[in-house]
Design an enzyme around this catalytic site. Structure first.
Site, PDB file in Angstrom:
ATOM      1  CG  HIS A   7      -1.944   1.054   1.276  1.00  0.00           C
ATOM      2  ND1 HIS A   7      -3.094   0.970   2.042  1.00  0.00           N
ATOM      3  CD2 HIS A   7      -2.004   2.269   0.677  1.00  0.00           C
ATOM      4  CE1 HIS A   7      -3.805   2.068   1.897  1.00  0.00           C
ATOM      5  NE2 HIS A   7      -3.151   2.889   1.081  1.00  0.00           N
ATOM      6  CG  HIS A   9      -1.486   6.097  -2.644  1.00  0.00           C
ATOM      7  ND1 HIS A   9      -2.639   5.865  -3.354  1.00  0.00           N
ATOM      8  CD2 HIS A   9      -1.727   5.678  -1.376  1.00  0.00           C
ATOM      9  CE1 HIS A   9      -3.553   5.348  -2.549  1.00  0.00           C
ATOM     10  NE2 HIS A   9      -3.027   5.217  -1.342  1.00  0.00           N
ATOM     11  CG  HIS A 187      -7.750   3.325  -0.313  1.00  0.00           C
ATOM     12  ND1 HIS A 187      -7.053   2.710  -1.317  1.00  0.00           N
ATOM     13  CD2 HIS A 187      -6.864   4.146   0.324  1.00  0.00           C
ATOM     14  CE1 HIS A 187      -5.789   3.136  -1.285  1.00  0.00           C
ATOM     15  NE2 HIS A 187      -5.655   4.017  -0.303  1.00  0.00           N
ATOM     16  CD  GLU A 190      -7.551   6.773   4.393  1.00  0.00           C
ATOM     17  OE1 GLU A 190      -8.094   6.706   3.270  1.00  0.00           O
ATOM     18  OE2 GLU A 190      -6.479   7.385   4.597  1.00  0.00           O
ATOM     19  CG  ASP A 268      -1.663   5.783   2.656  1.00  0.00           C
ATOM     20  OD1 ASP A 268      -1.963   5.443   1.500  1.00  0.00           O
ATOM     21  OD2 ASP A 268      -2.468   6.361   3.420  1.00  0.00           O
ATOM     22  CG  ASP A 269      -0.102   8.997   0.344  1.00  0.00           C
ATOM     23  OD1 ASP A 269      -0.047   8.893  -0.887  1.00  0.00           O
ATOM     24  OD2 ASP A 269      -1.111   8.693   1.003  1.00  0.00           O
TER      25      ASP A 269
HETATM   26  N1  ADE Z   1      -4.640   8.700  -2.127  1.00  0.00           N
HETATM   27  C1  ADE Z   1      -3.402   8.804  -1.633  1.00  0.00           C
HETATM   28  N2  ADE Z   1      -3.390   8.485  -0.339  1.00  0.00           N
HETATM   29  C2  ADE Z   1      -4.658   8.156  -0.002  1.00  0.00           C
HETATM   30  C3  ADE Z   1      -5.298   7.725   1.183  1.00  0.00           C
HETATM   31  N3  ADE Z   1      -4.635   7.574   2.337  1.00  0.00           N
HETATM   32  N4  ADE Z   1      -6.618   7.501   1.152  1.00  0.00           N
HETATM   33  C4  ADE Z   1      -7.297   7.664   0.026  1.00  0.00           C
HETATM   34  N5  ADE Z   1      -6.755   8.060  -1.122  1.00  0.00           N
HETATM   35  C5  ADE Z   1      -5.436   8.297  -1.136  1.00  0.00           C
HETATM   36 ZN    ZN Z   2      -3.821   4.731   0.470  1.00  0.00          ZN
END
Ligand code: ADE
Ligand code: ZN
Length: 327
Positions: A7, A9, A187, A190, A268-269
């Site tokens: 996971h 992005h 997703h 969340e 994630d990011d």
């Molecule tokens: N796009 C990038 N990060 C995300 C996240 N945590 N939740 C939903 N969309 C995303």
């Molecule tokens: Zn994500």
């Protein structure tokens, strides 16, 4: 530990320095004057407050080489953290809506996956995500544009603003993807309710849930996830930075692991949330007092949950066992 990351992005791995470098080269103007000004805007209150800045950052990506450079930078960091397999999300609509051809996006990312395998012996594949705040028709149009690149990605996913955009909005496009033999993930849970996790499972027929941390509000859902070994790709630092949990000590990943859910740890990011996968492991383990047994189980789960053959999973789990025995 050797591990898989499931996971991430790729647009969320874009570090401020690379954003400014690309903005200059590509003559894109940004609403921030400097790297420091951009970094200081990284004070998020919820998912949407993050997404607004994340899409602004991604606006500097124009050419195939930009996508290649971004992915190589991520893969180098992943390799440093002993990631041996990565399944990488990308958001084509973020780019095609600005006039970037989908071929630039996919060819650049895919070339990085091929080169990283040669250079660092890391296995990497791509998952195309639909933006759920846009319409299903837009997702179908994007999917059709991507079909000529079918051999360059392994699955489809669903991301962006969750609340108000339930999985069932994307029933038709997910059915098309499944019919072509692609893997499917989404997703869910969340920020959104357990009902979104139920519909990701029962309507989209996903093979993994991304995040899924709201599952523990629903006992029947927890029982189902445990019995089916349905993986959750959890991202602790993301959840902390987006205020899904007030702090890491309150995170439920340790409880879910103890309950027998197939949870994994992911970044994630990472450029936005203060760390790559090992930072997520270290900070979560510190906050929750998790032990070596939990670390082994999380790494093992990451291989179990990956989209590779049973034979490949067994090889990686043997590699993990060897690491643990000789540690
Ligand atoms: N796009 C990038 N990060 C995300 C996240 N945590 N939740 C939903 N969309 C995303
Ligand atoms: Zn994500």
């Amino acid at each position: 530990m050797p591990k898989a990351e499931l996971h991430i992005h790729i647009e969320g791995s874009l570090e401020p320095e690379l954003i400014f470098k690309l903005a200059k080269c590509n003559k894109v103007s940004l609403p921030y004057h400097s790297v420091e000004a951009l970094r200081s805007a990284y004070a998020f209150t919820d998912l949407q407050s993050f997404l607004d800045i994340y899409y602004a950052g991604a606006s500097v990506l124009l050419y195939e080489q930009d996508f290649y450079d971004m992915a190589m930078a991520y893969l180098q960091r992943a390799v440093n953290d002993h990631v041996i397999h990565a399944e990488i999300f990308f958001d084509p609509q973020t780019h095609t809506d600005r006039g970037v051809p989908i071929a630039h996006v996919i060819n650049g990312l895919h070339r990085a996956c091929v080169d990283a395998q040669i250079k660092w012996n890391v296995d990497a594949s791509l998952i195309l995500c639909f933006l759920r705040h846009l319409s299903e028709d837009a997702a179908i149009e994007t999917f059709e544009q991507a079909i000529p690149h079918r051999h360059q990605f392994i699955g489809v996913g669903l991301d962006s603003s969750e609340v108000g955009h339930p999985p069932e909005k994307f029933t038709r496009v997910f059915a098309k993807a499944k019919a072509l033999g692609l893997h499917v993930v989404a997703h869910a849970g969340e920020e959104g309710p357990p009902a979104y996790i139920w519909s990701a499972l029962d309507v989209l027929h996903v093979e993994r849930i991304d995040h899924g941390v709201q599952s523990d509000q629903d006992d029947a859902l927890m029982a189902r996830l445990i019995a089916s070994r349905m993986p959750l790709t959890v991202c602790p630092l993301s959840n902390q930075k987006l205020c899904v949990f007030p702090d890491l000590q309150q995170h439920n990943i340790g409880r879910m692991l103890d309950a027998g859910v197939c949870v994994t740890i992911n970044s994630d990011d990472p450029a936005y949330f203060g760390g790559y996968i090992n930072d997520n492991f270290v900070q979560t383990f510190d906050a929750l007092g998790l032990d070596e047994k939990a670390a082994y189980q999380l790494a093992c789960n990451s291989f179990e949950a990956s989209f590779v053959s049973a034979e490949q999973k067994n090889k990686w789990i043997q590699q993990l066992d060897y690491f643990v025995e000789t540690f």
